[in-house]
Scaffold this active site. Structure first.
Site, short mmCIF file in Angstrom:
data_model
loop_
_atom_site.label_atom_id
_atom_site.label_comp_id
_atom_site.label_asym_id
_atom_site.label_seq_id
_atom_site.Cartn_x
_atom_site.Cartn_y
_atom_site.Cartn_z
N LYS A 54 -12.65 -7.46 0.39
CA LYS A 54 -12.00 -7.16 1.45
C LYS A 54 -12.35 -6.99 2.76
CE LYS A 54 -9.43 -3.86 -1.97
NZ LYS A 54 -9.30 -2.66 -2.70
N GLN A 98 -10.67 3.43 -2.10
CA GLN A 98 -10.76 2.52 -3.30
C GLN A 98 -10.67 3.55 -4.33
OE1 GLN A 98 -10.97 -0.86 -3.31
NE2 GLN A 98 -11.00 -0.55 -5.45
N ASP A 121 -2.04 0.75 1.06
CA ASP A 121 -1.96 0.50 -0.70
C ASP A 121 -0.43 0.92 -0.97
OD1 ASP A 121 -3.82 -0.57 -2.00
OD2 ASP A 121 -5.02 1.33 -2.23
#
Ligand code: NDP
Length: 297
Positions: A54, A98, A121
């Site tokens: 990422k 994460q 997200d």
């Protein structure tokens, strides 16, 4: 006739190209550089690989990338303090924590402490509600990537029968909301669904997000249907070693389907591309600019 293979790797490269163009324009026209902060708690090897890739792709499209690696024992209060600091940092437009988090941390509390406008997200409860009511929101990356590929392949999805196998908060449910938003007739199947093969056989679009290797065989697929395989499962090869497979049995499904995404090289690359797209969208909205067309719903 053999199914069209939907090349997620090539599609994702196009999306990243569009993101890079918008980033360059934001810099040139407004002096703004979109910034993405990724927070990793602990040392899960798979998560470390995701976070590295990422970060690399964030820099490649010209954005600012910030990585916070915290010890597995980090206290919840310290993690919340970091999120608070990132929420208030004007150079950070997207925050990603994460998952999964170590057991002592309350995942819902942590996710819901992110500023919803920076929740790239799309997991914050406010974004879930906005998506469910058809309002502008941050859309979870994996379902967004699936929708982009479906729209590209079909044009309009209106009136199509879609079956989503899996009802998780991160894939199945938001996927169903997005398909409903595009006027599909949507069925969500799960582990208690009766007669799953018959349910799937009615679908013009099948999205498999189950986490069970090659569970969906070709004889569940309506001829000509589009199959989107979200699953990522590692299985043993007969000759030794391992390989990645999806939730559908690729060969038998590809023989019947009209179009299908491969694993690897289908949904996976689109997930990171959509994370970058969401960061640009968040940056534009934070600065009172319209979200770039084609990069969000
Ligand atoms: P979850 O484990 O959270 O959810 C799995 C869902 O599948 C559940 O709703 C479960 O039903 C359902 N299910 C399990 N067994 C069956 C069965 N036999 N028949 C029908 N439904 C069943 O998984 P995720 O949604 O997080 O992920 C799904 C897959 O997608 C995984 O392989 C994951 O690795 C992959 N993934 C890939 C991403 C990408 O970027 N390509 C991103 C995110 C995930 P119930 O609710 O009843 O238990």
């Amino acid at each position: 006739m053999a199914a069209t293979v939907i090349d997620g790797k090539a599609f994702a490269a196009r999306v990243r190209g569009q993101v890079a163009t918008h980033v360059a324009a934001l810099k040139a026209d407004h002096g703004i550089t979109p910034g993405l902060a990724v927070v990793l708690v602990g040392e899960d090897p798979a998560s470390e690989v995701y976070v590295r890739s990422k970060g690399k792709m964030t820099l490649e499209v010209g954005m600012k990338s910030v990585e916070h690696k915290l010890d597995a024992e980090t206290a919840e209060a310290d993690l919340l303090a970091l999120i608070h600091q990132l929420n208030n940092d004007p150079e950070i437009h997207g925050i990603l924590v994460q998952l999964p988090l170590p057991d002592h941390l309350d995942e819902d509390l942590v996710i819901n402490s992110i500023d919803p406008a920076k929740d790239v997200d799309g997991f914050h409860i406010s974004n879930v509600g906005l998506l469910g009511t058809g309002q502008d929101s941050m859309v979870p990356c994996t379902p967004l990537g699936c929708l982009m590929m479906l729209r590209d392949h079909h044009g309009s999805l209106s009136g199509l029968n879609a079956v989503v196998i899996g009802r998780s908060n991160i894939v199945g449910k938001p996927m169903a909301q997005l398909l409903l938003g595009d006027s599909c007739t949507v069925t969500i199947a799960h582990s208690r669904t009766k007669d799953l093969p018959d349910v799937v056989r009615r679908a013009d679009i099948v999205v498999a997000a189950v986490g069970r290797a090659q569970m969906v065989p070709g004889d569940w697929i309506k001829p000509g249907a589009t199959v989107i395989d979200v699953g990522i499962n590692r299985i043993e090869k007969p000759e030794g070693g391992t390989r990645l497979v999806g939730d559908v049995d690729y060969d038998s499904c590809a023989a019947v389907a009209g179009a299908i995404t491969p694993v690897p090289g289908g949904v996976g690359p689109m997930t990171i591309a959509c994370l970058l797209a969401n960061t640009v969208t968040a940056c534009c909205r934070a600065n009172g600019l319209p979200a770039p067309e084609g990069l969000t719903v």
